[in-house]
Design an enzyme around this catalytic site. Structure first.
Site, mmCIF file in Angstrom:
data_model
loop_
_atom_site.group_PDB
_atom_site.id
_atom_site.type_symbol
_atom_site.label_atom_id
_atom_site.label_comp_id
_atom_site.label_asym_id
_atom_site.label_seq_id
_atom_site.Cartn_x
_atom_site.Cartn_y
_atom_site.Cartn_z
ATOM 1 N N GLY A 96 -4.624 -13.858 18.484
ATOM 2 C CA GLY A 96 -3.406 -14.407 19.061
ATOM 3 C C GLY A 96 -3.301 -15.906 18.869
ATOM 4 O O GLY A 96 -2.228 -16.483 18.930
ATOM 5 N N CYS A 306 3.323 5.008 -10.673
ATOM 6 C CA CYS A 306 3.207 5.235 -9.217
ATOM 7 C C CYS A 306 3.734 6.618 -8.867
ATOM 8 O O CYS A 306 4.770 7.044 -9.370
ATOM 9 C CB CYS A 306 3.977 4.166 -8.457
ATOM 10 S SG CYS A 306 3.916 4.366 -6.658
ATOM 11 N N CYS A 308 4.426 7.591 -5.695
ATOM 12 C CA CYS A 308 4.936 7.591 -4.317
ATOM 13 C C CYS A 308 6.316 8.237 -4.244
ATOM 14 O O CYS A 308 7.000 8.404 -5.248
ATOM 15 C CB CYS A 308 4.959 6.176 -3.737
ATOM 16 S SG CYS A 308 6.437 5.219 -4.060
HETATM 17 ZN ZN LIG Z 1 6.054 3.875 -5.928
#
Ligand SMILES: [Zn+2]
Ligand SMILES: [Zn+2]
Lengths: 409, 431
Positions: A96, A306, A308
């Site tokens: 913090g 990729c 994803c």
């Molecule tokens: Zn991706």
């Protein structure tokens, strides 16, 4: 302070780099690893199931923000942040202090702690090392961070030395305040600015305390890159082999690869998600600015390599039309960018295990710098890491040239 | 496109819309989209929602400039462009997020729309360029939509223009498919509505889109307007309506014989921080928040002191007079570990507490909108399912009566009862 709620095992080494398994109370994680930042107990726009799908092992949350809203007492009452946000894997909270110093104008550090004006009503408040730990004990993350005296990396003179010594004095206060050492791991933070002597003193002091893990702090604050990697190399070399090493605030893919080659294990940064919200996608070649007009007619995915959800479903052309305009644009590009960081971490881990980390680094640099203009600081760092990038880069350049040539025909 | 009416109940009808391999049970809700996708729910989350989440409404007006129609056409249409392979895409000019044509700047060449490139007049040629590129499953012709308060002369003109544009759209339809909805306009004029319906029904269309609702018409005259339209439409063709949103309005539309709805209601609630909680069936009231529970009560003052809350000025104690929705911004949820609706199978309710969603709203995190949208759509889909079941069982009228009277009854419940039950809820949440 010889209690630890973790088990750290180095599985394989490649020169200075290491692939390891870190068993935390809530999850077993693999390093090198990137930790996405979920400041308020959430990664912006991404649901928990998606984070698991993406392979996120640990999320970083900011103590300062959580203490303000919803409040540490509330989190404790709700059974901790894990339960509150229903996140089954690991969590890390910062102290913090850094947030206060960087976000608030009127933060002041004294021996007692960090004094600051309450953002709620403006009254003066004090965050002591004890309080920081108490709050983090209530939040209940797997890894908690000591309160340190942070100075800007560009600061010089006696203030840097004072901060280093104070950080060491505060670590003892943190250790004695820590009430859950068998459930949470307190990491100490190496300070000392860009002064190797101070860094060395701090490393030694912290190692004496035998903490479960160590962080290299006070970097990524505008210092020159050569100083940055040299401090990381020096601290990594001085820290124990059998403890995790965390470089705070590092999130550029290039920096992560360099730091891993120098023996660091953990990283965190808001960069991948923040840059995603501004319409920049991370790809092996660097950064793809989706706001550029030439994206409008580009029907390729963000990154052909990729797998994803975003790269499977959407084109650059479509993302170009929604980034920085629709909430969905931020959600999708952030999602891909986290996928990229997870894949980068995993590829480093696997290549170290399989004994081909140098090739990984060579290929990574080749893609980022196809014109062989690898920055001097990276070349210097690779020399120390004993990774030869000169030959391979030339050879790969020729291969790529041939591939590009084929494409043209 | 094939439409089959399976059951009738007091004017309402339940049917199936068959589009190749995809099928839609009606009456149903079409999800609203921005640039072809739901505003906050990504596709992987949509899979988890309900099968109804597969029917979406898009606006060709959003596909005029960016992305350019040629880019969408090059990949083979919006299903491929946005990976919506299993979704039913209905294209309607009206932008559901409030950027509809206001009729005032339109000309005989086209309707006026607020687009990403500023305000512009869109005629049938430009409109059909987008439709032909998108290749939706169903599309409505370009209407001249005007607010209800426009002059009778303007409404007459709107009917004429809309018919003329329909003819132009039909001739510009690249594939000459059977996916066209003819748009019925006419504002609040029963005569013009009737004329629009009759003339549209004469054209080669597969269904109808009832346009210009929710644009300032008097609610009392809506029933009569709907009747004057639907009485003049062939029974075997599907009917879509734009602009009816609230549950009671949906029930009114269903009662008149409407099949497809593009309500903004679930998303509007989400953007205001509300969660839909009204009961879904006569047998099973899911109003657990109304249950009386035993136990001692904490006053607001005690709560504040005990937890060290900072209650900012913007926050007020939530006393709910409207039992159909929860104000998730209200601080009374901050310790509530219950889901929005107990037993709800949506992702938000399975995974998260009211307390967490309240926190996300409080700190302006957009996952709050994602979770609320998931719940609100899930809940509204379930409402439509209940409507379909009531029609199938020929109980639509009693369902509608129960639903509308329930709303009335509960708003008259003493506010203290709500407050009390919420405080009990807090107490339970802590144990
Ligand atoms: Zn991706
Ligand atoms: Zn739900």
């Amino acid at each position: 302070a010889n209690m630890a709620a973790l088990h750290f095992e180095v599985l394989a080494r490649s020169k200075l780099a290491r692939a390891s398994r870190l068993t935390l109370p809530h999850h077993v994680v693999q390093t090198p690893m990137f930790m996405p930042v979920g400041t308020q107990g959430v990664i912006k726009g991404i649901a928990n199931d998606q984070l698991e799908e993406l392979g996120c092992q640990i999320i970083l949350a900011n103590t300062y923000h959580l203490a303000l809203r919803p409040g540490a007492d509330l989190l404790e009452q709700m059974g901790g942040l894990h339960k509150f946000m229903n996140w089954p894997r690991a969590l890390l909270t910062d102290s913090g202090g850094f947030q206060m110093v960087s976000l608030l104008h009127l933060a002041d550090i004294t021996e007692e702690g960090v004094t600051f004006q309450s953002p709620v009503d403006g009254t003066p408040m004090l965050l002591t090392p004890e309080e920081s730990i108490q709050i983090q004990n209530k939040i209940g993350a797997d890894i908690i961070m000591a309160l340190d005296d942070v100075v800007k990396t560009t600061t010089t003179g006696p203030r840097v030395e004072e901060a280093m010594h104070r950080t060491l004095r505060w670590i003892d206060r943190c250790i004695s305040a820590h009430s859950r050492p068998t459930e949470q791991n307190l990491f100490g933070i190496v300070q000392g600015g860009l002064d190797p002597k101070l860094r060395d003193q701090c490393v030694k002091g912290l190692v004496e305390r035998n903490l479960p893990g160590y962080a290299i702090g006070g970097l990524s604050g505008g210092e020159d890159k050569d100083s940055f990697w040299r401090i990381v190399a020096q601290c990594a070399a001085g820290l124990p082999e059998d403890k995790p090493r965390y470089v705070m605030g590092v999130g550029f893919p290039l920096d992560i690869v360099v730091c891993s080659a120098l023996g660091a294990d953990m990283y965190d940064c808001v960069y991948p998600t923040r840059t995603g919200r501004f319409g920049s996608a991370l790809v092996p070649e660097g950064v793809l600015k989706l706001t550029n007009a030439n994206m409008e007619n580009d029907n390729r995915p963000l990154d052909e390599s990729c797998s994803c959800m975003v790269c499977k479903q959407y084109t650059r052309s479509y993302l170009h039309t929604i980034v920085t305009k629709e909430a969905m644009g931020s959600q999708l590009v952030s999602y891909h960018n986290i996928a990229y960081m997870m894949k980068l971490s995993k590829d480093m881990h696997t290549s170290i295990l399989e004994g081909r980390f140098p090739q990984f680094v060579q290929e990574f640099l080749q893609k980022q710098f196809p014109n062989r203009d690898v920055p001097k600081w990276v070349r210097n760092a690779m020399e120390v890491a004993e990774i030869d990038i000169s030959i391979r880069v030339q050879q790969l350049a020729r291969e790529t040239f041939l591939i590009q040539d084929n494409w043209r025909h | 496109m094939k439409f089959l009416v399976d059951a009738w109940s007091a004017g309402a009808r339940a049917g199936s819309l068959i589009l190749g391999e995809l099928q839609l049970e009606t009456p149903c809700l079409l999800m609203l989209t921005k640039k072809g996708l739901p505003a906050h729910i990504t596709q992987d989350m949509l899979d988890d929602l309900q099968t109804e989440g597969r029917a979406m409404q898009i606006s060709p007006i959003e596909f005029l400039e960016s992305p350019p129609p040629k880019v969408v056409a090059a990949v083979g249409g919006v299903h491929k462009y946005l990976y919506l392979k299993k979704s039913i895409i209905v294209a309607v000019a009206r932008n559901q997020f409030g950027l509809e044509a206001d009729g005032l700047n339109g000309t005989k060449f086209g309707a006026s729309f607020e687009t990403s490139a500023g305000r512009r007049v869109v005629g049938p040629t430009k409109y059909m360029e987008a439709v032909n590129a998108l290749r939706p499953d169903i599309w409505a012709s370009l209407p001249d939509e005007v607010p209800a308060w426009a002059t009778p002369k303007r409404h007459r003109m709107a009917v004429d223009r809309t018919l003329q544009w329909l003819d132009e759209c039909l001739s510009l339809n690249a594939v000459q498919d059977d996916k066209v909805l003819g748009v019925v306009v006419g504002g609040a004029s029963v005569e013009e509505r009737k004329r629009s319906a009759l003339e549209t029904a004469r054209r080669d269309v597969s269904g109808f889109s009832l346009s210009g609702f929710g644009l300032g018409e008097n609610h009392d005259e809506r029933g009569e307007l709907l009747k004057s339209i639907i009485d003049n439409l062939p029974e075997e063709k599907v009917r879509h309506i734009s602009g009816l949103g609230m549950p009671e309005e949906v029930l009114e539309g269903v009662a008149a014989g409407v099949d497809l709805f593009d309500s903004t209601y679930p998303h509007t609630l989400t953007m205001k921080g509300f969660a839909m909680v009204f009961p879904l069936s006569m047998e099973k009231q899911n109003g657990y928040y109304l249950e009386k529970k035993n136990g001692h009560h904490l006053s607001n003052g005690d709560m504040k002191k005990k937890n060290g809350f900072h209650v900012s000025n913007g926050e007020t104690a939530g006393v709910y007079l409207d039992p159909s929705k929860l104000d998730m911004r209200s601080y009374i949820h901050r310790l509530d570990t219950n889901p929005i609706v107990k037993g709800c199978q949506c992702y938000a309710c399975r995974k998260h507490s009211r307390a967490y969603i309240h926190h996300l709203l409080n700190v302006h995190e957009m996952l709050a909108q994602t979770l609320l949208d998931i719940h609100n759509y899930h809940h509204y889909f379930s409402f439509f399912r209940a409507i379909r079941e009531s029609i199938a069982q020929d109980k639509f009228e009693s369902f509608r009566n129960w639903f509308t009277s329930r709303s009335y009854d509960n708003t008259t419940v003493d506010p203290a009862t709500y407050k009390e039950s919420y405080m009990d809820g807090l107490l339970l949440a802590k144990n």
